[in-house]
Design a protein around this motif. Structure first.
Motif, PDB file in Angstrom:
ATOM      1  N   ARG A  69       8.419  -1.394 -13.499  1.00 43.14           N
ATOM      2  CA  ARG A  69       7.294  -1.947 -14.263  1.00 43.14           C
ATOM      3  C   ARG A  69       6.460  -0.822 -14.879  1.00 43.14           C
ATOM      4  N   VAL A  70       6.209   0.241 -14.119  1.00 40.94           N
ATOM      5  CA  VAL A  70       5.440   1.378 -14.632  1.00 40.94           C
ATOM      6  C   VAL A  70       6.205   2.064 -15.755  1.00 40.94           C
ATOM      7  N   ARG A  71       7.497   2.229 -15.562  1.00 44.15           N
ATOM      8  CA  ARG A  71       8.339   2.861 -16.599  1.00 44.15           C
ATOM      9  C   ARG A  71       8.246   2.102 -17.916  1.00 44.15           C
ATOM     10  N   THR A  72       8.306   0.768 -17.852  1.00 46.10           N
ATOM     11  CA  THR A  72       8.226  -0.045 -19.062  1.00 46.10           C
ATOM     12  C   THR A  72       6.886   0.133 -19.771  1.00 46.10           C
ATOM     13  N   GLN A  73       5.804   0.169 -19.006  1.00 44.58           N
ATOM     14  CA  GLN A  73       4.471   0.321 -19.600  1.00 44.58           C
ATOM     15  C   GLN A  73       4.286   1.703 -20.233  1.00 44.58           C
ATOM     16  N   PHE A  74       4.861   2.728 -19.623  1.00 46.75           N
ATOM     17  CA  PHE A  74       4.734   4.069 -20.197  1.00 46.75           C
ATOM     18  C   PHE A  74       5.511   4.171 -21.508  1.00 46.75           C
ATOM     19  N   TYR A  75       6.693   3.569 -21.560  1.00 48.50           N
ATOM     20  CA  TYR A  75       7.430   3.546 -22.824  1.00 48.50           C
ATOM     21  C   TYR A  75       6.656   2.773 -23.897  1.00 48.50           C
ATOM     22  N   ARG A  76       5.886   1.813 -23.466  1.00 51.43           N
ATOM     23  CA  ARG A  76       5.136   0.978 -24.412  1.00 51.43           C
ATOM     24  C   ARG A  76       3.944   1.719 -25.003  1.00 51.43           C
ATOM     25  N   PHE A  77       3.268   2.529 -24.174  1.00 50.56           N
ATOM     26  CA  PHE A  77       1.995   3.125 -24.617  1.00 50.56           C
ATOM     27  C   PHE A  77       2.095   4.601 -25.011  1.00 50.56           C
ATOM     28  N   LYS A  78       3.133   5.316 -24.629  1.00 51.84           N
ATOM     29  CA  LYS A  78       3.127   6.756 -24.880  1.00 51.84           C
ATOM     30  C   LYS A  78       3.271   7.107 -26.364  1.00 51.84           C
TER      31      LYS A  78
ATOM     32  N   ILE B 200       0.833  -1.205   0.000  1.00 52.57           N
ATOM     33  CA  ILE B 200       0.000   0.000   0.000  1.00 52.57           C
ATOM     34  C   ILE B 200       0.868   1.255   0.000  1.00 52.57           C
ATOM     35  N   PHE B 201       1.985   1.211   0.715  1.00 59.39           N
ATOM     36  CA  PHE B 201       2.839   2.399   0.807  1.00 59.39           C
ATOM     37  C   PHE B 201       3.648   2.628  -0.457  1.00 59.39           C
ATOM     38  N   ILE B 202       4.161   1.557  -1.080  1.00 60.10           N
ATOM     39  CA  ILE B 202       5.068   1.759  -2.207  1.00 60.10           C
ATOM     40  C   ILE B 202       4.341   1.943  -3.529  1.00 60.10           C
ATOM     41  N   ILE B 203       3.044   1.626  -3.589  1.00 60.66           N
ATOM     42  CA  ILE B 203       2.311   1.784  -4.856  1.00 60.66           C
ATOM     43  C   ILE B 203       2.332   3.240  -5.342  1.00 60.66           C
ATOM     44  N   PRO B 204       1.877   4.229  -4.544  1.00 59.15           N
ATOM     45  CA  PRO B 204       1.872   5.601  -5.083  1.00 59.15           C
ATOM     46  C   PRO B 204       3.267   6.116  -5.409  1.00 59.15           C
ATOM     47  N   PHE B 205       4.253   5.800  -4.582  1.00 60.36           N
ATOM     48  CA  PHE B 205       5.612   6.285  -4.850  1.00 60.36           C
ATOM     49  C   PHE B 205       6.169   5.653  -6.113  1.00 60.36           C
ATOM     50  N   GLY B 206       5.990   4.329  -6.255  1.00 62.42           N
ATOM     51  CA  GLY B 206       6.480   3.657  -7.454  1.00 62.42           C
ATOM     52  C   GLY B 206       5.771   4.124  -8.712  1.00 62.42           C
ATOM     53  N   LEU B 207       4.459   4.376  -8.621  1.00 67.61           N
ATOM     54  CA  LEU B 207       3.708   4.859  -9.780  1.00 67.61           C
ATOM     55  C   LEU B 207       4.216   6.217 -10.243  1.00 67.61           C
ATOM     56  N   ILE B 208       4.376   7.123  -9.307  1.00 66.03           N
ATOM     57  CA  ILE B 208       4.813   8.480  -9.668  1.00 66.03           C
ATOM     58  C   ILE B 208       6.228   8.457 -10.241  1.00 66.03           C
ATOM     59  N   TYR B 209       7.109   7.728  -9.566  1.00 67.54           N
ATOM     60  CA  TYR B 209       8.508   7.673 -10.009  1.00 67.54           C
ATOM     61  C   TYR B 209       8.612   7.041 -11.396  1.00 67.54           C
ATOM     62  N   GLY B 210       7.943   5.886 -11.587  1.00 67.98           N
ATOM     63  CA  GLY B 210       8.001   5.213 -12.886  1.00 67.98           C
ATOM     64  C   GLY B 210       7.313   5.994 -13.986  1.00 67.98           C
TER      65      GLY B 210
END
Length: 519
Positions: A393-402, A321-331
């Motif tokens: 993981r978020v970084r990879t998905q953003f590179y995939r869809f942007k 729960i704690f690392i989800i928002p931080f990881g999302l924003i960072y990635g």
């Protein structure tokens, strides 16, 4: 219907044909009566078709409810300990046919057999539940018995020291309930060889000078132990009442008969010989019965496992729960803006992830344990290490869809960066992100168990216990008391397998294009 169509099928009578619509009638689409199906509802439909994942989800729910509910409904807690019932095997009446009958198999000589056989005779029972076979020793010619001994019955009788008030309270309990707790003290109570388990030795001995382990009973012509004279007449003295806890006088008991002595007065109060299972109920309000048995400290394994699993779930879920928002924003920042920002941020993430987790956990435990305690040390270690995985993981998905056409179209129409990230790119990445996030939970649980098993982090206190600590303790008793290791190991294995199946099914449901692939 035209004549050409009628003539095309001569075998069909003409009266069978009918016009599809009447003249001047308009045909239009019908109104939709079903509700639209959203992304998550459609995903859950796909998930429901994966039977193994559905079963895994129910197993996870059962394991979670076990950890959540058992500590509230159990008679025991982690702080409850009983030295007489330590290392007790599993006992649960409804599942006795599966071996959970509280019995251990033992191989005993004549003295041991006499000892266990006599326990319980005073109240109409015996701790020997089954004699499996009898063999003769080739060297000595003496018999050896292979028997099933009820671990909970073999405690039998013990001596307890009570104060004046406790002594009177026990008498009142016996009178009120009609349950006999205190039994006659044998006449040879003060002899040296009764120092160990002496409360259970109330039959005549073949050799009173021998050690407790080597004492055999005097046997009659039928081969049964010869019981102490006047024992049965001493029980008749109760006359239906249980207030006859008699005090030993200087001449050895009432009427000079030491076999009628129920209590011996000493400097601190009274010493009594009590049937321990009834004394246990008198103190706690219930008989001793441990579904998964007990450990070497006499703690109930059933409740210890529930508390340990609760700690594992608490740490893992709170970390996620704690690392989800931080990881999302960072990635998201890395993947969306790229360029120099991505270069710098990715190097920082690589430096953090390159440090082995066990080193991080050890250092945090060494320097912060005395300030925040073991749970917070683990929590800090997991947060430090696991946010990098979500960010990557978020970084990879953003590179995939942007670079997709719908994102370019939205940018052309003037959509802001915030709108592109949260309304266009992130929703399409949720399937992979949610699956990866959920699978962090079993990883955290596994790491927490390993750290506590190795002793790097210790939860062994009066009110807290870890699954890893339970495994570590059970390892020493694997050959003699396998239940100490079998039940927690089975729980952990079931948890990890269920999480793996559940995660695979969730991935296929949320992102069908990756079905069966490794991300």
């Amino acid at each position: 219907m035209t004549m050409e169509n009628k003539n095309a099928y001569p075998e069909i009578p003409a009266e069978k044909f009918a016009f599809a619509r009447r003249e001047n009638e308009k045909i239009h689409d019908k109104k939709l009566y079903t509700k639209p199906v959203g992304y998550f509802r459609d995903a859950m439909r796909r998930f429901g078709k994966n039977k193994s994942s559905v079963v895994a989800a129910y197993i996870l729910l059962a394991l979670f409810l076990f950890a959540l509910i058992v500590p509230f409904v159990s008679h025991y807690d982690v702080s409850f300990r009983d030295g007489y019932y330590k290392l007790a095997p599993p006992k649960f009446g409804p599942l006795a046919f599966l071996g959970m009958d509280g019995c251990n198999e033992r191989r005993e000589p004549q003295a041991g057999y006499d000892y266990y056989k006599s326990i319980g005779v005073e109240y109409g029972s015996t701790s020997v539940k089954k004699v499996k076979n009898v063999t003769m020793d080739e060297n000595t010619g003496k018999p050896f018995y292979t028997i099933n001994v009820d671990y909970y019955e073999k405690v039998g009788f013990v001596y307890v020291d009570l104060s004046e008030n406790e002594y009177n309270a026990l008498k009142e309990y016996q009178n009120k309930t009609g349950i006999q707790v205190a039994y006659p003290i044998p006449a040879n109570y003060k002899t040296n060889f009764l120092a160990v388990n002496g409360a259970n030795l109330w039959y005549e001995l073949a050799d009173e000078s021998a050690s407790t382990a080597g004492m055999s009973a005097h046997h009659d012509e039928n081969g049964d132990p010869i019981f102490v004279p006047a024992y049965r007449t001493s029980k008749k003295e109760n006359s239906g009442r249980y207030d006859s806890i008699k005090l030993a006088s200087d001449n050895g008991g009432e009427n000079g008969d030491a076999w009628y002595v129920y209590a011996v007065k000493n400097q601190s109060g009274y010493r009594l010989r009590v049937l321990y299972k009834e004394y246990y109920k008198y103190q706690n309000g219930f008989y001793s019965e441990h579904i998964f048995g007990t450990n070497q400290d006499g703690q109930d394994l059933f409740v210890c496992m529930a508390v340990g699993a609760r700690i594992s779930f608490l740490i893992s879920i709170s970390v996620v729960i704690f690392i989800i928002p931080f990881g999302l924003i960072y990635g998201a920042i890395e993947g969306y803006y790229g360029s120099v920002a991505d270069l710098i941020m990715e190097r920082i993430a690589e430096i953090i992830s390159s440090v082995p987790f066990i080193v991080v956990a050890t250092l945090v435990n060494m320097h912060l344990l005395k300030y925040v305690g073991p749970m917070w040390c683990l929590w800090i270690s997991f947060v430090y290490a696991d946010w990098v995985g979500i960010a990557g993981r978020v970084r990879t998905q953003f590179y995939r869809f942007k670079g997709q056409e719908y994102v370019l179209a939205a940018r052309t129409l003037g959509a802001s960066d915030k709108r592109l990230i949260f309304r266009h790119i992130l929703p399409n990445s949720l399937g992979t992100i949610v699956t990866g996030t959920i699978l962090i939970i079993p990883g955290v649980i596994s790491s927490e168990i390993i750290l506590s098993y190795l002793g790097i982090v210790s939860f062994q206190t009066s009110n807290i216990v870890s699954m890893g600590t339970i495994l570590s303790q059970g390892e020493s008793y694997l050959s003699t008391y396998p239940h100490m290791l079998m039940f927690p190991a089975a729980y952990i294995a079931l948890l990890e397998i269920a999480f793996n199946l559940f995660g695979n099914g969730l991935r296929d449901a949320l992102n069908p294009s990756l079905r069966g692939a490794d991300e």
